[in-house]
Write an enzyme that holds these catalytic residues in place. Structure first.
Site, mmCIF file in Angstrom:
data_model
loop_
_atom_site.group_PDB
_atom_site.id
_atom_site.type_symbol
_atom_site.label_atom_id
_atom_site.label_comp_id
_atom_site.label_asym_id
_atom_site.label_seq_id
_atom_site.Cartn_x
_atom_site.Cartn_y
_atom_site.Cartn_z
ATOM 1 N N SER A 67 0.829 -1.212 0.000
ATOM 2 C CA SER A 67 0.000 0.000 0.000
ATOM 3 C C SER A 67 0.862 1.261 0.000
ATOM 4 C CB SER A 67 -0.901 0.036 1.240
ATOM 5 O OG SER A 67 -1.738 -1.087 1.301
HETATM 6 N N1 SAH Z 1 -1.004 -4.880 3.910
HETATM 7 C C1 SAH Z 1 -0.248 -5.112 2.679
HETATM 8 C C2 SAH Z 1 -1.011 -4.606 1.462
HETATM 9 C C3 SAH Z 1 -1.296 -5.744 0.594
HETATM 10 S S1 SAH Z 1 -2.404 -5.523 -0.747
HETATM 11 C C4 SAH Z 1 1.141 -4.529 2.771
HETATM 12 O O1 SAH Z 1 1.442 -3.824 3.732
HETATM 13 O O2 SAH Z 1 1.970 -4.816 1.877
HETATM 14 C C5 SAH Z 1 -3.744 -6.553 -0.212
HETATM 15 C C6 SAH Z 1 -3.419 -7.994 0.073
HETATM 16 O O3 SAH Z 1 -4.635 -8.618 0.474
HETATM 17 C C7 SAH Z 1 -2.908 -8.807 -1.128
HETATM 18 O O4 SAH Z 1 -1.684 -9.405 -0.779
HETATM 19 C C8 SAH Z 1 -4.000 -9.848 -1.347
HETATM 20 O O5 SAH Z 1 -3.506 -11.105 -1.800
HETATM 21 C C9 SAH Z 1 -4.620 -9.958 0.032
HETATM 22 N N2 SAH Z 1 -5.989 -10.481 0.085
HETATM 23 C C10 SAH Z 1 -7.025 -10.227 -0.750
HETATM 24 N N3 SAH Z 1 -8.139 -10.889 -0.349
HETATM 25 C C11 SAH Z 1 -7.797 -11.577 0.779
HETATM 26 C C12 SAH Z 1 -8.484 -12.458 1.654
HETATM 27 N N4 SAH Z 1 -9.757 -12.794 1.466
HETATM 28 N N5 SAH Z 1 -7.810 -12.975 2.699
HETATM 29 C C13 SAH Z 1 -6.515 -12.664 2.919
HETATM 30 N N6 SAH Z 1 -5.796 -11.851 2.129
HETATM 31 C C14 SAH Z 1 -6.423 -11.311 1.064
#
Ligand code: SAH
Length: 218
Positions: A67
């Site tokens: 993010s």
């Molecule tokens: N918090 C992360 C941002 C990641 S982007 C960081 O600091 O880098 C969002 C993430 O959510 C992605 O890796 C995606 O695979 C995950 N995601 C999407 N749907 C999800 C679900 N149902 N359960 C767990 N993770 C999920």
């Protein structure tokens, strides 16, 4: 193995980033300090070393993103984290956001549905700095019933609706922060749980996240 170095140059860029976040309206000095303390470039491919402190999202594996720093600061500030709180994060991704929560002294439980990202985090040496983060491979819509209830829950992917199981796993009085789909964008929502059938809603600004998807991806 990759060598992780945090140079004066990185620290200087981080200071500038924190100043920018303050100018954009982030007021929690605790959040800004936590973000100053964490080398964001460690969470990205070394190709991004020079630009890791721009206020932008970047690609990580499995077509996901880390993010934007402003978004991380914004969601963390809305969560109002206190030391020793139990926090559930949905969407571990690079584990940068989980580290910000851990740096604030929370006990972090973080779930990722992409196997590749979960495996990357198992091998990530910097994670040993935060024994207060527990990593799980699973579907965030299910939450983590066996570790519930949580003081705070954070969703870092675009949620189609407020996941009912996550509301159940929140303590009464607890907060959940999530971006909820509203056309092409998502609007940030903070809910305060009253009891199992009731919560208050507060709506904030618009953001753009990768989608929250059901099930696991191997
Ligand atoms: N918090 C992360 C941002 C990641 S982007 C960081 O600091 O880098 C969002 C993430 O959510 C992605 O890796 C995606 O695979 C995950 N995601 C999407 N749907 C999800 C679900 N149902 N359960 C767990 N993770 C999920």
């Amino acid at each position: 193995m990759r060598k992780f170095e945090d140079t004066y140059q990185h620290k200087g860029l981080r200071k500038k980033l924190v100043d920018l976040l303050r100018n954009k309206g982030i007021t929690s000095e605790l959040v800004l300090e936590a973000m100053y303390n964490i080398p964001r470039h460690f969470f990205l491919d070394s190709a991004f070393d020079k630009i890791a402190y721009e206020d932008r999202a970047f690609p990580i594996d499995a077509e996901q993103t880390i993010s934007q720093p402003y978004t991380v600061a914004y969601q963390t500030q809305l969560l109002n984290i206190h030391r020793s709180e139990k926090v559930l994060e949905i969407g571990t991704g690079s584990a940068y956001q989980a580290s910000v929560l851990a740096e604030l002294g929370a006990w972090v439980f973080t779930i990722e549905r992409q196997r590749k990202l979960f495996d990357n985090n198992k091998q990530f040496v910097f994670r040993t700095k935060y024994p207060n983060i527990k990593f799980f491979y699973g579907d965030g819509f299910e939450g983590l019933q066996s570790y519930a209830p949580f003081d705070k829950i954070l969703i870092t992917a675009a949620a189609p609706f407020v996941p009912p199981k996550l509301v159940q796993q929140l303590k009464p009085g607890g907060l959940m922060v999530l971006p909820v789909n509203d056309g092409d964008k998502q609007r940030m929502l903070r809910i305060t749980k009253k009891d199992d059938d009731n919560y208050d809603e507060e709506w904030f600004d618009y953001f753009s996240f990768v989608p929250m998807l059901t099930g696991k991806n191997n």
